[in-house]
Every structure is written in structure tokens, then in C-alpha cells.
Design an enzyme around this catalytic site. Sequence first.
Site, PDB file in Angstrom:
ATOM      1  N   TYR A 140      60.481  47.480  33.647  1.00 15.62           N
ATOM      2  CA  TYR A 140      59.293  46.645  33.464  1.00 15.62           C
ATOM      3  C   TYR A 140      58.531  47.038  32.206  1.00 15.62           C
ATOM      4  O   TYR A 140      58.230  46.203  31.349  1.00 15.62           O
ATOM      5  CB  TYR A 140      58.394  46.767  34.690  1.00 15.62           C
ATOM      6  CG  TYR A 140      57.109  45.982  34.600  1.00 15.62           C
ATOM      7  CD1 TYR A 140      57.086  44.614  34.863  1.00 15.62           C
ATOM      8  CD2 TYR A 140      55.906  46.604  34.266  1.00 15.62           C
ATOM      9  CE1 TYR A 140      55.904  43.891  34.785  1.00 15.62           C
ATOM     10  CE2 TYR A 140      54.726  45.894  34.196  1.00 15.62           C
ATOM     11  CZ  TYR A 140      54.721  44.538  34.452  1.00 15.62           C
ATOM     12  OH  TYR A 140      53.549  43.828  34.375  1.00 15.62           O
ATOM     13  N   SER A 159      50.346  28.488  39.256  1.00 19.75           N
ATOM     14  CA  SER A 159      50.022  27.937  40.577  1.00 19.75           C
ATOM     15  C   SER A 159      49.185  28.895  41.424  1.00 19.75           C
ATOM     16  O   SER A 159      48.631  28.505  42.447  1.00 19.75           O
ATOM     17  CB  SER A 159      51.306  27.581  41.332  1.00 19.75           C
ATOM     18  OG  SER A 159      52.086  28.744  41.580  1.00 19.75           O
ATOM     19  N   GLY A 211      53.462  29.949  35.120  1.00 18.85           N
ATOM     20  CA  GLY A 211      53.158  30.688  36.340  1.00 18.85           C
ATOM     21  C   GLY A 211      51.717  30.493  36.768  1.00 18.85           C
ATOM     22  O   GLY A 211      51.022  31.452  37.112  1.00 18.85           O
ATOM     23  N   ASN A 232      52.580  33.574  30.918  1.00 21.41           N
ATOM     24  CA  ASN A 232      52.089  34.399  32.021  1.00 21.41           C
ATOM     25  C   ASN A 232      53.118  34.602  33.122  1.00 21.41           C
ATOM     26  O   ASN A 232      53.011  35.555  33.893  1.00 21.41           O
ATOM     27  CB  ASN A 232      50.827  33.737  32.605  1.00 21.41           C
ATOM     28  CG  ASN A 232      50.399  34.336  33.923  1.00 21.41           C
ATOM     29  OD1 ASN A 232      49.841  35.423  33.967  1.00 21.41           O
ATOM     30  ND2 ASN A 232      50.672  33.620  35.016  1.00 21.41           N
ATOM     31  N   ILE A 270      45.058  44.197  38.151  1.00 19.58           N
ATOM     32  CA  ILE A 270      44.153  43.125  38.532  1.00 19.58           C
ATOM     33  C   ILE A 270      44.642  42.570  39.865  1.00 19.58           C
ATOM     34  O   ILE A 270      45.585  41.774  39.907  1.00 19.58           O
ATOM     35  CB  ILE A 270      44.119  42.001  37.477  1.00 19.58           C
ATOM     36  CG1 ILE A 270      43.862  42.559  36.081  1.00 19.58           C
ATOM     37  CG2 ILE A 270      43.091  40.944  37.867  1.00 19.58           C
ATOM     38  CD1 ILE A 270      42.494  43.141  35.877  1.00 19.58           C
TER      39      ILE A 270
END
Length: 244
Positions: free
Chosen positions: A155, A13, A11, A89, A188
Site C-alpha cells: 500500500y 458513493s 469512488g 479517490n 480519517i
Amino acid sequence: MSSDRVALVTGASRGLGAVVARRLAAAGWSVAVNYRSDADGADRVVDDIRNAGGIAAAYAADVTDEDAVTDLLTRIGREQGPVLGVVANATGPQPIVPLDRLTWQDYLDQLVFFVKSPTLLVQAALPAMRTHGFGRVILIGSDMVDRAKPGWSAYAGAKAAEAELAKIWARELGPDGVTVNLVAPGWIPVERHEGADTSAYLAEVPLARIGTPDDIASMVSYLASDEAGFVTAQRISVNGGHTI
């Protein structure tokens, strides 16, 4: 650190993954920039790394699919060398679902990213790590595990499971020279959070600032380094003290 050590960042990009990839390359790793659909973003990350004198290449793959992961590690091995660092990630949608509407599929959707994918990635990289007597596995978790926020059962449950994986794998793989740690970011903000109101969250952070992707990348880079060779089985929160 020599560039014959290859790190796979999933992940990567955009968002946290992109910043982590750049930081690891600056630290001397040859970086495999994984993406699922954002080829342009991955190419930009690779260009940034190469322009800064680093080594990187982009690889499209669905890291929740067993065959795709096997093929991914084979391609990286052929083009860059064996993967000795795995940064898990990659993530997907994170819907807020209250208990009265929660389904088993909601749980499965999160477990696929945070339990299945890391398992597949580490299994695929493990033979090379054992051969070299060296490996770094870094899982990107979340401090949501500690916040008990309504609507986040699926989650947070999957992220809690991921944290347990790090501890168990650290025991299993320690004799092979492989460290396994989990970095648990707070909120973040990245591209997808553009325009979000951070004031309420900020008021709860003892260090009185919002975290940045560089804060996470710094910790990942440390855990990937030789200096962290005696650090394993740790879940490290990087959130300015938001959860104490």
C-alpha cells in the site's frame, strides 16, 4: 466558479469521495459521482447535491479498466460537459501483509488503484483540459508513506509512486494550464471504520483530534479553485500534524 466546469470524483458513493463530491458541488462544480457497485449510495450523494441546489449525476464504472474509463469520460462529456477536474479517490482492499508473505500480486493490487487508475483518468481528461487551457488534477494519497508501518509495503509503496506522479505530471501539464496536486490524509474514519478504537492514534496527533472527511474535502475544494491556480506539484498532508 461556474457549473460549466465538470469535476469527476471517483469512488464517490460513500466515504471521503462522497463528502468531496458534495463540497465541490457547493463550490460550483458540476460533479460526476463515480461508483463501481454502490448505486444506492451514489444516488444518495447525487440527491444531496441536487437538493442543495447543485448539479450532479452518477456514473458506474471500473476506473481501473482502460475501456471503462474511456467510456466514462465520453458519457460524462455527453451528459454534463468535458471533465476539467479529476479527483482520483477510488481505492480497494488494503490488507496488512508482512514481508515473509508478500507477493508481487499484493503490489499489483495496490498499483492498479494508485498508479494505473490515475494515469487512465488523466489521459482521458487531458484533451479537454488542453482545449480549455484549464485543468485540476487532485490525487488522494496517504500519510502512510511517511509512517513506515510494518505490513504496509504494498500500500505505502503504491502511494509513494502516486506522489511522484503528481510531481512529474505537474511539470508536464503546467504549460497547458493544468495543476496537479496530491492530498495525503491521515487516518480519517469513515463508514467502514465504525466502532474502531482511535485512542492510540489520537494520542500522537498534535492537534488532539481525529480528522474528518470535511477536513479533506476542504483541501480538495481549495486545490480545485481558481484561488489555487498557482499551486501545483504539491503533496499536502492533512493529518493534524501526525507526521512531522
